[in-house]
Design an enzyme around this catalytic site. Structure first.
Site, PDB file in Angstrom:
ATOM      1  N   GLY A   1       1.204  -1.016  -0.150  1.00 33.29           N
ATOM      2  CA  GLY A   1       0.068  -0.220  -0.241  1.00 33.29           C
ATOM      3  C   GLY A   1       1.032   0.830  -0.241  1.00 33.29           C
TER       4      GLY A   1
ATOM      5  N   VAL B   1       1.397   4.705   5.480  1.00 34.82           N
ATOM      6  CA  VAL B   1       0.321   2.970   6.164  1.00 34.82           C
ATOM      7  C   VAL B   1       1.507   2.265   6.174  1.00 34.82           C
ATOM      8  CG1 VAL B   1      -1.225   1.332   6.244  1.00 34.82           C
ATOM      9  CG2 VAL B   1      -2.271   3.824   5.451  1.00 34.82           C
TER      10      VAL B   1
ATOM     11  N   GLU C   1       5.302  -3.918   1.072  1.00 38.50           N
ATOM     12  CA  GLU C   1       5.799  -2.784  -0.475  1.00 38.50           C
ATOM     13  C   GLU C   1       4.987  -1.699  -1.042  1.00 38.50           C
ATOM     14  OE1 GLU C   1       8.222  -3.562  -2.750  1.00 38.50           O
ATOM     15  OE2 GLU C   1       8.633  -4.981  -1.053  1.00 38.50           O
TER      16      GLU C   1
ATOM     17  N   CYS D   1       2.067   0.744  -8.987  1.00 37.84           N
ATOM     18  CA  CYS D   1       3.469   1.568  -7.954  1.00 37.84           C
ATOM     19  C   CYS D   1       4.461   1.366  -9.006  1.00 37.84           C
ATOM     20  CB  CYS D   1       3.615   0.180  -6.734  1.00 37.84           C
ATOM     21  SG  CYS D   1       3.875  -1.129  -7.403  1.00 37.84           S
TER      22      CYS D   1
ATOM     23  N   GLU E   1       4.480  10.768  -4.929  1.00 39.61           N
ATOM     24  CA  GLU E   1       3.345   9.907  -6.435  1.00 39.61           C
ATOM     25  C   GLU E   1       2.538  10.523  -5.783  1.00 39.61           C
ATOM     26  OE1 GLU E   1       2.797   5.837  -3.841  1.00 39.61           O
ATOM     27  OE2 GLU E   1       2.755   5.158  -5.632  1.00 39.61           O
TER      28      GLU E   1
HETATM   29  P1  NAD Z   1      -2.937   2.546   1.448  1.00 41.62           P
HETATM   30  O1  NAD Z   1      -1.599   2.148   1.693  1.00 41.62           O
HETATM   31  O2  NAD Z   1      -4.248   3.521   1.649  1.00 41.62           O
HETATM   32  O3  NAD Z   1      -4.422   1.273   1.892  1.00 41.62           O
HETATM   33  C1  NAD Z   1      -3.292  -0.213   1.567  1.00 41.62           C
HETATM   34  C2  NAD Z   1      -4.157  -1.021   2.613  1.00 41.62           C
HETATM   35  O4  NAD Z   1      -3.705  -0.620   4.323  1.00 41.62           O
HETATM   36  C3  NAD Z   1      -6.015  -1.175   2.628  1.00 41.62           C
HETATM   37  O5  NAD Z   1      -6.140  -2.548   3.047  1.00 41.62           O
HETATM   38  C4  NAD Z   1      -5.785   0.177   3.980  1.00 41.62           C
HETATM   39  O6  NAD Z   1      -7.679  -0.740   4.618  1.00 41.62           O
HETATM   40  C5  NAD Z   1      -4.385  -0.466   4.949  1.00 41.62           C
HETATM   41  N1  NAD Z   1      -4.619   0.327   6.396  1.00 41.62           N
HETATM   42  C6  NAD Z   1      -4.409   1.959   5.748  1.00 41.62           C
HETATM   43  N2  NAD Z   1      -4.873   2.196   7.558  1.00 41.62           N
HETATM   44  C7  NAD Z   1      -4.379   0.923   8.145  1.00 41.62           C
HETATM   45  C8  NAD Z   1      -3.873   1.148   9.227  1.00 41.62           C
HETATM   46  N3  NAD Z   1      -3.611   1.840  10.213  1.00 41.62           N
HETATM   47  N4  NAD Z   1      -3.499  -0.279   9.666  1.00 41.62           N
HETATM   48  C9  NAD Z   1      -3.983  -1.070   9.447  1.00 41.62           C
HETATM   49  N5  NAD Z   1      -3.784  -1.355   7.275  1.00 41.62           N
HETATM   50  C10 NAD Z   1      -4.387   0.010   7.497  1.00 41.62           C
HETATM   51  O7  NAD Z   1      -3.249   2.193   0.001  1.00 41.62           O
HETATM   52  P2  NAD Z   1      -3.831   1.835  -1.123  1.00 41.62           P
HETATM   53  O8  NAD Z   1      -5.003   3.327  -1.649  1.00 41.62           O
HETATM   54  O9  NAD Z   1      -4.600   0.405  -1.080  1.00 41.62           O
HETATM   55  O10 NAD Z   1      -3.702   1.394  -2.223  1.00 41.62           O
HETATM   56  C11 NAD Z   1      -2.462   2.482  -3.691  1.00 41.62           C
HETATM   57  C12 NAD Z   1      -0.948   2.698  -2.668  1.00 41.62           C
HETATM   58  O11 NAD Z   1      -0.108   1.530  -2.941  1.00 41.62           O
HETATM   59  C13 NAD Z   1      -0.047   3.240  -3.492  1.00 41.62           C
HETATM   60  O12 NAD Z   1       1.098   4.372  -2.856  1.00 41.62           O
HETATM   61  C14 NAD Z   1       0.344   2.667  -4.592  1.00 41.62           C
HETATM   62  O13 NAD Z   1       2.193   2.798  -5.111  1.00 41.62           O
HETATM   63  C15 NAD Z   1       0.696   0.970  -3.540  1.00 41.62           C
HETATM   64  N6  NAD Z   1       0.774   0.202  -3.981  1.00 41.62           N
HETATM   65  C16 NAD Z   1       2.233  -0.526  -3.851  1.00 41.62           C
HETATM   66  C17 NAD Z   1       2.709  -1.468  -4.787  1.00 41.62           C
HETATM   67  C18 NAD Z   1       4.010  -2.526  -4.168  1.00 41.62           C
HETATM   68  O14 NAD Z   1       4.282  -3.646  -4.251  1.00 41.62           O
HETATM   69  N7  NAD Z   1       5.095  -1.840  -4.561  1.00 41.62           N
HETATM   70  C19 NAD Z   1       1.347  -2.275  -5.425  1.00 41.62           C
HETATM   71  C20 NAD Z   1       0.335  -1.827  -5.564  1.00 41.62           C
HETATM   72  C21 NAD Z   1       0.113  -0.505  -4.829  1.00 41.62           C
END
Ligand code: NAD
Length: 458
Positions: free
Chosen positions: A205, A209, A227, A261, A357
């Protein structure tokens, strides 16, 4: 509390409404998973492998339905969504095979009759926290190795991808022992509760976070891999064919509305940027934008209204800060969260668009004088996921690649695209902890026990 997931192309389409898993329910689910995991860890590797093959077959049998659900829930264009489902099947089959690999090593012992061994053992319950943008592949590239190596899994999917996660668990469930794979719908609170109970955490994510999750895991002393975001650069050298490279970069920057990502956010052009920039704008304007359920669509909507606002505001800020909007910059008409693919140039490498980003269909072209400057600009951000280099000169490609601070390097290939056979992950703020996928996954989902066996009589 009820959680709703809506279609980004038709926000009045409620894809699913479910109760969020509250803290008590999360703790109970993890306990059930732990009990199922103990039995699973005691099963033979052949049994685990066969179960993963059956899970792969179940997903393959429902591939079209899962693809359509992903298109509807997260707005991924049909062709990409179908490829992702196919990848999910491949990932399950690949880790079914890895379950049968040797599970340790033998070292020279203190005497010829003695044995000094190291063996892998599962960690227990793997807690997976996943984003919405790869609703099939990311949960599976974590769950498949976790299960293959004898762990149970609790998955806390993104709220925006709840329906796909629940459907995956339904499809895979019959192939697996009861309670071994559970989905815990919810947002941050559910995620936090899960972090408190599981034995290791694999997160994908955002950086913000991911860092919070890493701190929580470290406080509990459990393994964590995270990641996170990217701000990936494509470096275009003067000998590269501007038209061909522009086509590749346009797809990598704007495909799935830039919500990967691994998307290209920065095109760094060495020498005269005009031929490439003109070709890029033409290629971007040629991309099919529209309903992701159409086979020809390359750019669908972004995931939510705030996500669309972020893209439009980033374009406005770039224009106000001296950048030139070469194409796009505006929200689409109609009900869905569409935004026109946007290309900006004329900004310096320190501009916000070139540093942070946005996670949408927006990219910046940065002109540089030479390769040294290209490397400085490419590395001058806090992310380090993927870097790509376009040139016909292999020596220069290798020289440049060696100087990029990214976990993945791609030569004459788009920054986007992940090979599940190989380790995946980034440097700097893009990643924390060990790599995912390929053979690297085992390092995270198992710990190593060293065993010494001496003859009873010396
Ligand atoms: P996000 O960080 O908002 O959420 C990711 C996950 O974390 C979700 O399931 C969310 O509900 C959970 N979450 C949120 N707050 C939390 C907390 N305090 N404790 C535990 N869990 C929590 O990300 P998103 O908007 O779902 O995805 C987009 C991001 O993901 C972008 O920054 C993207 O670059 C990244 N991403 C990275 C990769 C990689 O492999 N590097 C792959 C895909 C996406």
């Amino acid at each position: 509390m009820a959680l709703q997931s809506r279609s980004p192309q038709r926000p009045d389409d409620l894809v699913v409404e479910v109760e969020e898993a509250a803290a008590g329910a999360v703790a109970a689910a993890v306990e059930r998973a732990r009990a199922a995991g103990r039995r699973w860890a005691a099963a033979s590797a052949l049994e685990r492998s066969a179960a993963l093959v059956a899970a792969a077959d179940a997903l393959a049998g429902a591939a079209d339905e899962v693809t359509d659900l992903a298109v509807r829930e997260v707005g991924k264009p049909l062709t990409e969504a179908a490829a992702e489902t196919g990848r999910g099947v491949g990932i399950l089959r690949y880790y079914a095979q890895q379950a049968l690999d040797p599970d340790g090593e033998i070292y020279p012992g203190p005497s010829p009759a003695a044995l000094l061994l190291s063996r892998r053992r599962p960690r227990g319950v793997a807690g997976l926290v996943t984003p919405w943008n790869f609703p099939v592949a990311i949960p599976l590239w974590k769950a498949a190795p976790a299960l293959a190596f004898g762990n149970a899994v609790t998955l806390k999917p993104s709220p925006e991808a709840t329906a796909v996660a629940l459907r995956l668990a339904e499809l895979l469930g019959p192939a697996l022992p009861e309670d071994l794979l559970q989905v815990l719908p919810g947002g941050a609170e559910t995620g936090t509760a899960m972090l408190e109970a599981v034995d290791c955490i694999s997160f994908t994510g955002s950086v913000a976070v991911g860092h919070q999750v890493a701190v929580a895991a470290t406080e509990r002393g459990i393994p964590i891999q995270a990641e996170m975001g990217g701000l990936n650069a494509a470096i275009v050298l003067p000998d590269a064919d501007p038209e061909r490279v522009a086509g590749v970069v346009a797809g990598a920057a704007m495909g799935y509305a830039g919500q990967k990502c691994t998307a290209t956010s920065r095109a760094i052009v060495v020498g005269d940027p005009r031929p490439f920039t003109e070709a890029l704008v033409a290629a971007v304007e040629g991309l099919a934008v529209g309903d992701p359920a159409e086979e020809a669509t390359v750019v669908g909507p972004v995931i939510t209204e705030p996500a669309r606002r972020r893209v439009v505001e980033a374009a406005e800020e770039a224009a106000a800060g001296g950048g030139r909007l070469l194409t796009g910059g505006a929200a689409g008409d109609g009900a869905g969260w569409f935004v026109a693919p946007t290309v900006v140039d004329g900004l310096g490498p320190d501009a916000r668009l070139a540093q942070e980003e946005v996670f949408g269909p927006i990219a910046v072209v940065l002109a540089v004088a030479d390769e040294d400057e290209a490397v400085r600009v490419a590395n001058g951000v806090r992310y380090g996921l993927v870097g790509s280099v376009f040139t016909r000169d292999l020596d220069r490609a290798l020289g440049l690649a060696a100087r990029l601070d990214t976990g993945l390097i791609r030569v004459n290939a788009p920054t986007s695209g992940v090979d599940y056979l190989a380790p995946f992950g980034g440097e700097k703020d893009s990643s924390f902890g060990p790599r995912e996928q390929g053979k690297a996954a085992r390092d995270f989902y198992t710990s190593t026990r060293t065993i010494t066996i001496l003859p009873a009589e010396a």
